[in-house]
Design an enzyme around this catalytic site. Structure first.
Site, PDB file in Angstrom:
ATOM      1  N   ARG A 156      23.859  39.369  52.447  1.00 54.22           N
ATOM      2  CA  ARG A 156      24.209  39.170  51.544  1.00 54.22           C
ATOM      3  C   ARG A 156      24.082  40.224  50.351  1.00 54.22           C
ATOM      4  O   ARG A 156      22.870  40.618  50.353  1.00 54.22           O
ATOM      5  CB  ARG A 156      22.729  37.436  51.327  1.00 54.22           C
ATOM      6  N   ASP A 208      28.566  37.846  46.887  1.00 60.30           N
ATOM      7  CA  ASP A 208      28.289  37.651  45.498  1.00 60.30           C
ATOM      8  C   ASP A 208      28.462  39.064  44.679  1.00 60.30           C
ATOM      9  O   ASP A 208      28.129  40.417  45.369  1.00 60.30           O
ATOM     10  CB  ASP A 208      26.570  37.381  45.682  1.00 60.30           C
ATOM     11  N   ASN A 223      31.074  25.182  44.873  1.00 56.79           N
ATOM     12  CA  ASN A 223      31.291  26.585  44.107  1.00 56.79           C
ATOM     13  C   ASN A 223      33.141  25.493  43.269  1.00 56.79           C
ATOM     14  O   ASN A 223      33.740  26.241  42.613  1.00 56.79           O
ATOM     15  CB  ASN A 223      32.759  27.364  44.707  1.00 56.79           C
ATOM     16  N   ARG A 232      32.443  24.921  39.265  1.00 58.71           N
ATOM     17  CA  ARG A 232      32.787  26.172  38.577  1.00 58.71           C
ATOM     18  C   ARG A 232      33.874  25.769  37.161  1.00 58.71           C
ATOM     19  O   ARG A 232      34.174  25.229  37.528  1.00 58.71           O
ATOM     20  CB  ARG A 232      33.574  27.785  39.124  1.00 58.71           C
TER      21      ARG A 232
END
Ligand code: FPP
Length: 221
Positions: free
Chosen positions: A168, A2, A50, A53
């Site tokens: 993450r 991310d 995703n 998007r």
């Protein structure tokens, strides 16, 4: 992985530039994993969510995946890295699927580290497809008699050990539909560093923190 978008925005760049820089971090982490003798390194490159998007970003990301795979081919071969893609491959283009198949085959000899790119993946999707696969392959009695350990073989990660450590980046504190079944006893490591800034030193720091953890798997030591 991310923070690519935010990394780019902070520099007045297009989001895609952040993803391009993110590929450099993937390479640094592959090299770090090889150096440490880590057998499996997985990266969550694109979730089922995703796909929602903006169309231009999805197209740019798919193009980047394709280019990066081809560009990294030598890195994989030179470092004895086996390349794998796991996810809902039916949603990927024929062209991308062909490249993936070629790369997976070419790198599946004499490897030390396996790099898994999770592409069009989501944990809930994986559990559902595993359940359907098991039901199609087993008799109703065998399906009913299935034990927890038997279920692993129907997940796309069949034969691959569950992750020891999940990193993450960018300060997000969520699992975002990643390996839901497989991370039951995984150690989590969260950092505010944005993915394009996550390189070898940051990876080693995460490994050091992992080494200090006390894994009890719900038992008393
Ligand atoms: C998350 O950042 C990142 C992604 C959705 C894409 C990551 C993909 C790569 C780096 C390509 C890797 C490919 C290969 C073959 C090695 P974000 O867009 O959510 O950033 P933000 O949270 O700042 O908006």
């Amino acid at each position: 992985m991310d923070g690519n978008g935010r990394w780019a925005k902070a520099r007045g760049l297009d989001r895609v530039k952040g993803h391009i820089e993110g590929v450099e971090s993937v390479r640094a982490c592959i090299e770090a994993a090889v150096e440490k003798g880590i057998e499996y390194l997985s990266v969550y490159a694109f979730s089922e969510e995703n796909w929602n998007r903006p169309q231009e970003e999805v197209i740019a990301l798919m193009e980047l995946m394709m280019q990066s795979m081809k560009n990294e081919f030598r890195t994989f071969m030179d470092n004895h890295v086996r390349f794998m893609v796991l996810g809902n491959r039916a949603r990927l283009s024929e062209n991308l699927n062909r490249t993936i198949d070629e790369m997976m085959e070419a790198t599946s000899v004499e490897y030390k580290t396996t790099l898994i790119l999770f592409l069009s993946y989501s944990g809930k999707w994986d559990i559902l497809q595993a359940m359907k696969k098991a039901q199609a392959q087993l008799s109703p009695e065998a399906f009913q008699a299935m034990e927890l350990a038997d279920f692993d073989q129907y997940l796309v990660t069949a034969g691959i050990p569950d992750p020891d450590l999940l990193i993450r980046t960018s300060g997000e504190l969520r699992i975002s539909n990643y390996l839901l079944w497989q991370t039951a006893y995984t150690e989590f490591y969260f950092t505010d560093i944005l993915w394009p800034d996550f390189r070898k030193p940051q990876f080693f720091e995460a490994l050091e923190e992992y080494a200090r953890r006390d894994r009890r798997y719900g038992k008393v030591k």
